[in-house]
Write a protein that holds these residues in place. Structure first.
Motif, mmCIF file in Angstrom:
data_model
loop_
_atom_site.group_PDB
_atom_site.id
_atom_site.type_symbol
_atom_site.label_atom_id
_atom_site.label_comp_id
_atom_site.label_asym_id
_atom_site.label_seq_id
_atom_site.Cartn_x
_atom_site.Cartn_y
_atom_site.Cartn_z
ATOM 1 N N GLY A 1 0.848 -1.192 0.000
ATOM 2 C CA GLY A 1 0.000 0.000 0.000
ATOM 3 C C GLY A 1 0.875 1.231 0.000
ATOM 4 O O GLY A 1 1.983 1.241 0.530
ATOM 5 N N SER A 2 0.374 2.259 -0.622
ATOM 6 C CA SER A 2 1.194 3.454 -0.780
ATOM 7 C C SER A 2 1.029 4.418 0.371
ATOM 8 O O SER A 2 1.826 5.296 0.567
ATOM 9 N N LYS A 3 -0.039 4.288 1.129
ATOM 10 C CA LYS A 3 -0.376 5.321 2.109
ATOM 11 C C LYS A 3 -0.076 4.813 3.508
ATOM 12 O O LYS A 3 -0.868 4.128 4.130
ATOM 13 N N PRO B 1 -4.705 6.073 5.547
ATOM 14 C CA PRO B 1 -4.989 5.491 4.230
ATOM 15 C C PRO B 1 -5.627 6.445 3.228
ATOM 16 O O PRO B 1 -6.297 5.993 2.304
ATOM 17 N N TYR B 2 -5.440 7.740 3.411
ATOM 18 C CA TYR B 2 -6.010 8.714 2.485
ATOM 19 C C TYR B 2 -4.938 9.746 2.190
ATOM 20 O O TYR B 2 -4.228 10.172 3.094
ATOM 21 N N GLY B 3 -4.840 10.178 0.938
ATOM 22 C CA GLY B 3 -3.842 11.185 0.625
ATOM 23 C C GLY B 3 -3.791 11.473 -0.856
ATOM 24 O O GLY B 3 -4.789 11.315 -1.559
ATOM 25 N N ALA B 4 -2.623 11.820 -1.335
ATOM 26 C CA ALA B 4 -2.470 12.167 -2.748
ATOM 27 C C ALA B 4 -2.730 10.921 -3.611
ATOM 28 O O ALA B 4 -2.769 9.802 -3.106
ATOM 29 N N ALA B 5 -2.921 11.129 -4.896
ATOM 30 C CA ALA B 5 -3.285 10.034 -5.797
ATOM 31 C C ALA B 5 -2.298 8.878 -5.679
ATOM 32 O O ALA B 5 -1.102 9.078 -5.482
ATOM 33 N N ASP B 6 -2.835 7.683 -5.804
ATOM 34 C CA ASP B 6 -2.119 6.455 -5.531
ATOM 35 C C ASP B 6 -1.237 6.048 -6.706
ATOM 36 O O ASP B 6 -1.591 6.237 -7.857
ATOM 37 N N ALA B 7 -0.092 5.474 -6.410
ATOM 38 C CA ALA B 7 0.733 4.862 -7.458
ATOM 39 C C ALA B 7 0.211 3.453 -7.718
ATOM 40 O O ALA B 7 -0.399 2.852 -6.858
ATOM 41 N N PRO B 8 0.472 2.905 -8.928
ATOM 42 C CA PRO B 8 0.059 1.523 -9.184
ATOM 43 C C PRO B 8 0.762 0.576 -8.211
ATOM 44 O O PRO B 8 1.844 0.869 -7.716
ATOM 45 N N GLY B 9 0.143 -0.553 -7.938
ATOM 46 C CA GLY B 9 0.734 -1.545 -7.054
ATOM 47 C C GLY B 9 2.066 -2.039 -7.594
ATOM 48 O O GLY B 9 2.276 -2.080 -8.804
#
Lengths: 615, 615
Positions: B571-573, B577-585
């Motif tokens: 997980g990126s965050k 678990p909320y924030g800037a746009a997510d990177a792909p897994g």
């Protein structure tokens, strides 16, 4: 000291409620409304529902098995608020106490026959918290006599054995009574209640023992689970026991459970609880916006826990979550009129309320209810708003630290300051020293505040022209400090950037995939549609920078936002909602108004959504 | 005629269970397992739990207030299956009947004091259904005597007045008893129960009157709502009343409610029910995969209703939903061993079961349970599989129509055919005429089957070389027909394309946004991960054509699939678990195995998901 939480050690130290005087402003207004309206509203309803009458022996007894606890929460609120109705209500409560200290209007005659659901120790817990508030604001009287007698009864009855209560709260109550009276058996009793839990101490039930945190011992748990209010009240008591017994391992266990819970089981608003069936957390990343339970009481319990961890560790993460929870949950739980309440706080509502005789007892669909069959939330809000200053600032070795910014005057040690700010609508915070003094002043820069700046402006420099004027320095999220000595008139000027920002969910949150939310400062925003006109069911937004707007209802200072959206396109899948890949919606482009989440549900039955599907 | 549903009019007419002989195959195997294993399994558990002993007057009474109904469902299963244990069990039941026909082991002594939750009329409903099955398979005996006496008691007690039961089922039971005995008061009683509902007839409850469909009269309702089994049992009875009283308006009301419910409140598997708290539908487009309730009994009730509407109208949509529900819900509700059951049927499971002593009483996390405190589902499965042939084919004016394809022989009117097929694994269906005859043969082309073909192959042409061989014509979804006369050996060959297909949800289903599922023929597929290794929590798939594979467990004929996926990226965050746009897994690429949903939960504790996040 007048403060609900007085640990004997910790990185930060509490300061008295009387050391923080709230002025008109976001929280000052709410505290005043609570004192002037909400507390009496609660008392009236508890009288009307017969829950107070139960203490007078009126029959048949009315209310749920734990209704006594509502009167105790209200007594606590009255104590912190200095409400003149306290002595009379305490006198009524005292009538029901038995000779050995036992006090419960439901179970008198069949004492301690149902530890799973009886809530007897839970009721004592709230009674003791009321007594602690009274001792710390007034001193001994009839209420505190009742409380000590009850607490002594609990210790006699439960010190030896394996029993505990299906609903925690007695643990933190007993520790606080110990902190105030110095009577060590209260601490020992609390410690034993904590240690018994999870051995297990209670029966298995259809929800499973995790429901009341009796599945594993507290020290071994990995995460908060089960009924959210139970989990967080327990964890608060565990922190209290850990602090007073110097049990670092126990404290670390709670910190680590908190960390995973915040990372995986917390909604954007700070709300906790994803299941209605058992008012529980649900599993990691189970965070549905529509069925989010997010009980108002759970948010209060979350603040109680985070505050204890903050005092113990000084770690700013606890203050960040508290801020999020105060602005987006506590402020949401009660209407702007102070007389109606949300119990659950979902992040999406698809169907407007259908009130009966103007009242919406379920408090769903955008209409708060004046009361509930289980009315923990109104009383819990009342006691929290009555003691709110406890959460705003704390003492450090030689100074103070401001966790939350609201117009107020704070005096502590050799420091007296006035906070002037339009927060959370503006990001300018001015801390003005009122008298010559000394000591370090700390300010929290919230986690969301990139590019914040702090200026120290000595009174001597306030009229100086640039470049002799104040030096502005960039500050990062966390606590920033400025050291004394101080001259009356010296100022700290904190500038927090209040740009609206798009927020995306972690990929693992299945229920939020393909959507985004808007935040600004500490506030979560939402789209609210009165009577669902226009309909929010088939909505798509473009994540372009939101535009700031004055409030549609003219509320002064309030910032609303506008985003580009397409609304109400027709669904593509006729008759059966699954099939080949979907075409984009054909609804027209609109400017979608977003309002602060805490202000929704003040305009009548409505739909609402925080998470907005993106293109 | 031996068939649970015998309307006196309708576009299609039921044919007897004995007119359809199931051969080994998908449903024949399941019906045999039910007859040989499941029915006895249920009887053993009902004896062990004391629910049968209740009828012998054993004290204390055991089981929930509606446990009598489980014995009645089992009696119905025994009747359809011709199980030799029926007379003895009926004798036990008869012991508890009172002189005036009253029969209930829970409420004897406090009759009819709780219409909301007492379930007395509900229990009669199931008792009457058992009696109807006995009358239609055997004729009068002790059981049918008990049933008629009970039904007469109900008519005497309730014909006048405003009362009805919190849980419907009595309505359809009484109509069927009328159909079999010709006694008109049973129909009249059913009609009155239907008309009383929603006036309202029952008390308001915390779930709201919609929970038991008492919020509005049946004729005015727009959609099925509240407790799903209650809603569908009621609607089935309403159809029955409408047919027998010639009330077209009433029939149209149910059709329209069904339509909206299927379009907005039905899961991909045909399951219905999105809320655990009250086992209810939830709102339009509230279709969470993880918290889908989809009670096994609700799917059975859905089949009962769709079957009635199909007989009444001949509209293929009802058969399409029935197929979906049979293959993906009924077949899922019971394990391959016939001895363990799912109660809820979610489309996503995040945490593997943690069994206690090898048993998983909650039947969550990939392990079915041998029994439940509320064990409606096992008995309901038993009675449905015992009467399954009723749903497979129907009579038309001069012929038959085959709704569902499974190896079998069917005789009706002047037609005798054998169905040979590997369906649902293959799409080739061969209908071979066994004797010279006449009449139209209809075959259903399912809604998902684009590019299907039908060939009529006279026995005379079967050895002819092309181009003199059979003519193949394309057929569209719906019913296709071929007219007689027929020679023994003539064949119809239907070819249904069995390409796996990606299915996407309607935009308005928030919980499924950004994900897709795979179907093949009538089957919904899922990823199952034993012990969650590899973890399915952070999964992305590419919607490229799935590849067919033989079953991993060697099961003959079973088709599994493989798709390209990325699994278990971090997980990126972090921390929040909320924030800037997510990177792909960043998980590695894998081939993800998909199995038919109905086969999941046979390999031990596991995670599972039907809806797969797409890139």
């Amino acid at each position: 000291m007048a403060n609900p939480v007085l640990p004997s050690s910790g990185v930060l130290s509490p300061i008295g409620l009387d050391a923080v005087r709230l002025s008109p402003g976001f929280w000052g207004d709410r505290a005043a409304l609570n004192r002037e309206v909400t507390i009496d509203h609660c008392r009236e309803w508890e009288e009307r529902e017969g829950w107070i009458g139960n203490f007078r022996g009126e029959r048949p007894r009315r209310g749920r098995e734990f209704s006594d606890s509502e009167i105790y929460k209200l007594l606590e609120a009255m104590a912190w608020a200095g409400h003149p109705g306290l002595p009379a209500l305490a006198e009524t409560v005292a009538q029901a106490q038995e000779g050995d200290g036992y006090l419960n209007t439901r179970w008198s005659g069949s004492r301690y026959t149902d530890f799973e659901w009886g809530h007897e120790l839970y009721c004592y817990g709230h009674l003791i918290q009321a007594g602690v508030a009274r001792l710390r604001t007034h001193g001994e009287d009839l209420l505190t006599e009742v409380v000590v007698k009850a607490a002594d009864h609990v210790c006699r009855r439960f010190m030896n054995g394996t029993e505990t209560c299906g609903h925690p709260v007695i643990e933190m109550a007993l520790v606080e009574l110990y902190r105030t009276t110095g009577t060590e058996r209260y601490l020992e009793m609390a410690r034993r209640f904590v240690d018994r839990r999870g051995l297990p101490a209670l029966a298995d039930i259809p929800f499973g023992r995790g429901y009341y945190q009796d599945d594993v011992p507290v020290r071994q748990a990995q995460v908060f689970r089960g009924h959210v209010v139970r989990a967080l009240y327990l964890a608060s008591g565990v922190v209290d026991v850990a602090i007073e017994t110097g049990d670092q391992e126990l404290l670390k266990a709670v910190e680590s459970q908190w960390e995973r819970t915040v990372a995986r089981r917390t909604h954007l608003t700070g709300g906790m609880g994803s299941r209605h069936a058992d008012e529980s957390y649900g599993e990691d990343y189970e965070l549905p916006p529509d069925r989010a339970y997010n009980e108002t009481c759970a948010s209060i319990a979350s603040v109680m826990l985070a505050h204890r961890l903050l005092l113990a560790t000084g770690d700013v993460r606890y203050a960040d979550l508290t801020e999020r929870t105060l602005y987006n949950m506590l402020a949401t739980g009660v209407a702007l009129d102070g007389r109606s309440f949300f119990y659950a706080n979902p992040l999406q509502v698809r169907v407007p309320a259908v009130p009966h005789d103007g009242v919406n007892h379920a408090a769903e669909g955008g209409l708060r209810s004046p009361w509930f069959d289980v009315s923990c939330c109104p009383n819990n809000i009342a006691r929290t708003l009555a003691s709110l200053p406890a959460y705003l600032a704390a003492g450090t070795g030689d100074g103070i630290v401001l966790h939350h910014f609201t117009p107020s005057e704070i005096r502590h040690g050799r420091l007296a300051v006035r906070v002037e700010t339009g927060y959370p609508w503006t990001g300018s915070v001015r801390v003005r020293v009122l008298e010559d003094g000394a000591g370090r002043i700390g300010l929290r820069v919230p986690a969301w505040a990139a590019d914040a700046t702090l200026a120290r402006v000595p009174v001597s420099a306030q009229d100086a022209p640039l470049p002799e004027g104040p030096v502005v320095r960039p500050v990062s999220p966390g606590y920033v400090h400025a050291d004394g000595p101080w001259r009356a008139g010296d100022e700290l000027r904190l500038e927090l950037p209040m740009r609206p920002r798009w927020t995306f969910p972690d990929r693992r949150i299945d229920a939020l995939r393909g959507s985004a939310a808007v935040e600004r400062g500490p506030l979560v925003y939402c789209a609210e549609s009165v009577a669902d006109e226009p309909p929010l069911g088939d909505l798509t937004v473009r994540a372009e920078p939101p535009v700031e707007r004055p409030a549609g209802d003219g509320a002064e200072g309030v910032v609303e936002l506008e985003v580009a959206a397409s609304l109400g396109g027709s669904g593509s899948k006729d008759g059966w909602p699954y099939g080949a890949a979907d075409a984009p919606g054909d609804g027209g482009d609109v400017r979608l108004r977003l309002i602060p989440y805490h202000r929704w549900g003040n305009r009548g039955p409505a739909t609402m959504r925080v998470w907005l599907p993106t293109r």
